[in-house]
Design a protein around this motif. Structure first.
Motif, PDB file in Angstrom:
ATOM      1  N   ALA A  16       0.845  -1.204   0.000  1.00 10.53           N
ATOM      2  CA  ALA A  16       0.000   0.000   0.000  1.00 10.53           C
ATOM      3  C   ALA A  16       0.876   1.248   0.000  1.00 10.53           C
ATOM      4  O   ALA A  16       1.807   1.357   0.806  1.00 10.53           O
ATOM      5  CB  ALA A  16      -0.919   0.009   1.217  1.00 10.53           C
ATOM      6  N   ILE A  17       0.601   2.160  -0.903  1.00  8.48           N
ATOM      7  CA  ILE A  17       1.278   3.456  -0.956  1.00  8.48           C
ATOM      8  C   ILE A  17       0.280   4.503  -0.483  1.00  8.48           C
ATOM      9  O   ILE A  17      -0.743   4.735  -1.140  1.00  8.48           O
ATOM     10  CB  ILE A  17       1.757   3.800  -2.385  1.00  8.48           C
ATOM     11  CG1 ILE A  17       2.500   2.619  -3.020  1.00  8.48           C
ATOM     12  CG2 ILE A  17       2.604   5.066  -2.362  1.00  8.48           C
ATOM     13  CD1 ILE A  17       3.798   2.268  -2.339  1.00  8.48           C
ATOM     14  N   LEU A  18       0.568   5.155   0.638  1.00  3.81           N
ATOM     15  CA  LEU A  18      -0.404   6.060   1.253  1.00  3.81           C
ATOM     16  C   LEU A  18      -0.252   7.504   0.782  1.00  3.81           C
ATOM     17  O   LEU A  18       0.824   7.934   0.357  1.00  3.81           O
ATOM     18  CB  LEU A  18      -0.259   6.015   2.778  1.00  3.81           C
ATOM     19  CG  LEU A  18      -0.359   4.645   3.450  1.00  3.81           C
ATOM     20  CD1 LEU A  18      -0.382   4.809   4.962  1.00  3.81           C
ATOM     21  CD2 LEU A  18      -1.582   3.871   2.970  1.00  3.81           C
TER      22      LEU A  18
ATOM     23  N   THR B 253       2.768  -9.305  -7.037  1.00  2.00           N
ATOM     24  CA  THR B 253       2.546  -8.329  -5.965  1.00  2.00           C
ATOM     25  C   THR B 253       1.372  -7.427  -6.327  1.00  2.00           C
ATOM     26  O   THR B 253       1.310  -6.865  -7.419  1.00  2.00           O
ATOM     27  CB  THR B 253       3.797  -7.462  -5.737  1.00  2.00           C
ATOM     28  OG1 THR B 253       4.899  -8.304  -5.400  1.00  2.00           O
ATOM     29  CG2 THR B 253       3.559  -6.462  -4.618  1.00  2.00           C
ATOM     30  N   GLN B 254       0.453  -7.290  -5.389  1.00  2.00           N
ATOM     31  CA  GLN B 254      -0.667  -6.366  -5.565  1.00  2.00           C
ATOM     32  C   GLN B 254      -0.269  -5.011  -5.002  1.00  2.00           C
ATOM     33  O   GLN B 254       0.026  -4.883  -3.816  1.00  2.00           O
ATOM     34  CB  GLN B 254      -1.910  -6.888  -4.840  1.00  2.00           C
ATOM     35  CG  GLN B 254      -3.102  -5.930  -4.901  1.00  2.00           C
ATOM     36  CD  GLN B 254      -4.264  -6.413  -4.052  1.00  2.00           C
ATOM     37  OE1 GLN B 254      -4.500  -7.616  -3.928  1.00  2.00           O
ATOM     38  NE2 GLN B 254      -4.981  -5.468  -3.459  1.00  2.00           N
TER      39      GLN B 254
ATOM     40  N   ASP C  79       0.751  -6.472   3.728  1.00  2.00           N
ATOM     41  CA  ASP C  79       1.937  -6.851   4.488  1.00  2.00           C
ATOM     42  C   ASP C  79       3.040  -5.808   4.385  1.00  2.00           C
ATOM     43  O   ASP C  79       3.990  -5.824   5.158  1.00  2.00           O
ATOM     44  CB  ASP C  79       2.464  -8.230   4.092  1.00  2.00           C
ATOM     45  CG  ASP C  79       2.513  -8.455   2.595  1.00  2.00           C
ATOM     46  OD1 ASP C  79       2.431  -7.470   1.849  1.00  2.00           O
ATOM     47  OD2 ASP C  79       2.623  -9.615   2.179  1.00  2.00           O
ATOM     48  N   VAL C  80       2.910  -4.870   3.440  1.00  2.00           N
ATOM     49  CA  VAL C  80       3.861  -3.767   3.318  1.00  2.00           C
ATOM     50  C   VAL C  80       3.077  -2.464   3.146  1.00  2.00           C
ATOM     51  O   VAL C  80       2.149  -2.400   2.332  1.00  2.00           O
ATOM     52  CB  VAL C  80       4.810  -3.948   2.114  1.00  2.00           C
ATOM     53  CG1 VAL C  80       5.732  -2.735   1.970  1.00  2.00           C
ATOM     54  CG2 VAL C  80       5.625  -5.232   2.250  1.00  2.00           C
ATOM     55  N   VAL C  81       3.458  -1.443   3.909  1.00  2.00           N
ATOM     56  CA  VAL C  81       2.831  -0.123   3.802  1.00  2.00           C
ATOM     57  C   VAL C  81       3.938   0.915   3.635  1.00  2.00           C
ATOM     58  O   VAL C  81       4.928   0.899   4.365  1.00  2.00           O
ATOM     59  CB  VAL C  81       1.987   0.214   5.047  1.00  2.00           C
ATOM     60  CG1 VAL C  81       1.548   1.680   5.028  1.00  2.00           C
ATOM     61  CG2 VAL C  81       0.781  -0.703   5.142  1.00  2.00           C
ATOM     62  N   VAL C  82       3.759   1.807   2.652  1.00  2.00           N
ATOM     63  CA  VAL C  82       4.675   2.930   2.458  1.00  2.00           C
ATOM     64  C   VAL C  82       3.946   4.193   2.900  1.00  2.00           C
ATOM     65  O   VAL C  82       2.961   4.604   2.270  1.00  2.00           O
ATOM     66  CB  VAL C  82       5.132   3.056   0.994  1.00  2.00           C
ATOM     67  CG1 VAL C  82       6.026   4.280   0.810  1.00  2.00           C
ATOM     68  CG2 VAL C  82       5.868   1.789   0.550  1.00  2.00           C
TER      69      VAL C  82
END
Length: 321
Positions: free
Chosen positions: A8-10, A30-31, A53-56
């Protein structure tokens, strides 16, 4: 090696984050999701980010206290743009086994440049004059000269030093103060080191360039604003909590301060009903100090590098505090 499934890119407000890194180099399958809006409070953040599982995260835009981290069981890597993030509970992340990685610092020059843009807009009433011109009118205000005026720089680090150099080039009398000011560094810039009280009480313009910390929170409050001249201007491109916003708003409405230019706000994005939207003698911008192509290339490029390194089992730029 850790498997990367959902990223996720916030706070991709401009819908441009996809341009500034080679996201296609993420592992196959990768989504990748870009969020072009602010997620909001705790419940909205948890609901939106639960599958990832990954957040930016874009700097301190979205807080990650323990109550949020504890409700994101899938989160394994949290990347923040910049080399530090006061909005992440590092102890809670460590307890949960979440790796927190940062990026290189950026935005020093861009923030200094915006500081002068805001100051010019304030001293020459550019927003109001531009509106008047478009509506068919002509000159409505009388501007203020910067040459010969006193510029008070609070914080003479990377951004403050750049701002001070420009002030000297404009022929301003530049003074500076901070809790740990190096007098030799100040004098090398053509800047006179002074005490906090003198800076506030004698400067035509006070500009803030300090890191947010317990020591600098509320650095400019009611008493400090009362020291400033009634025609003095305040510029804040640092962090909103450095200034007591309620006290500043009261001073502007009372006419005891000449004006303020603010790029940072206690709640971002600025709410529709914010009293700042109709505050007198102000120039406001939506936290644009770091928002340039060069900064985004570094931030997102490093963020991608952090993710790839984590996926390879060798995390980089790991933050612990």
């Amino acid at each position: 090696m850790p498997e990367i499934r959902r990223v996720a890119i916030l706070d991709d407000y401009q819908r441009t984050a996809h341009r500034y890194a080679a996201w296609e180099s993420l592992p196959d399958g990768t989504q990748l999701t870009f969020f072009p809006f602010h997620l909001g409070g705790t419940e909205e953040v948890v609901a939106a980010l639960l599958p990832y599982d990954v957040v930016v995260a874009m700097r301190e835009r979205t807080p990650f206290p323990a109550e949020v981290l504890d409700r994101l069981p899938n989160l394994r890597l949290l990347v923040t743009t910049g080399p530090a993030n006061a909005a992440v509970d590092m102890a809670a992340a460590a307890r949960r086994g979440i790796v927190v990685s940062g990026t290189r610092a950026a935005g020093l020059t861009s923030t200094a440049e915006l500081t002068w843009g805001l100051l010019h807009a304030l001293t020459r009433s550019l927003p109001a004059e531009e509106r008047t011109l478009r509506e068919g009118g002509w000159q409505q205000t009388v501007g203020r000269d910067l040459h010969g005026a006193r510029l008070g720089v609070v914080g003479l680090g990377g951004v403050g030093s750049r701002v001070a150099r420009v002030g000297v080039a404009f022929g301003m009398e530049v003074v500076a103060w901070s809790a740990h000011l190096d007098p030799g560094h100040a004098k090398a810039l053509g800047v006179t080191p002074v005490g906090k009280r003198e800076l506030l009480s004698t400067s035509d313009v006070v500009t803030l360039h300090v890191r947010l910390s317990p020591r600098t929170r509320g650095l400019i409050g009611r008493d400090e604003l009362a020291l400033m001249r009634p025609d003095a201007l305040l510029v804040n491109t640092s962090r909103a909590p450095v200034v007591d916003e309620a006290a500043l708003l009261a001073a502007l409405h009372a006419g005891t301060l000449g004006g303020a230019a603010l790029d940072v706000h206690s709640t971002e994005p600025l709410p529709a009903g914010s009293p700042w939207r109709d505050a007198p003698r102000t120039v406001l911008s939506p936290h644009l100090g770091y928002v340039t192509a060069g900064t985004y290339e570094l931030f997102y490029g490093d963020a991608l590098g952090d993710i790839l390194a984590y996926a390879a089992g060798e995390p980089i730029r790991v933050l612990t505090r």
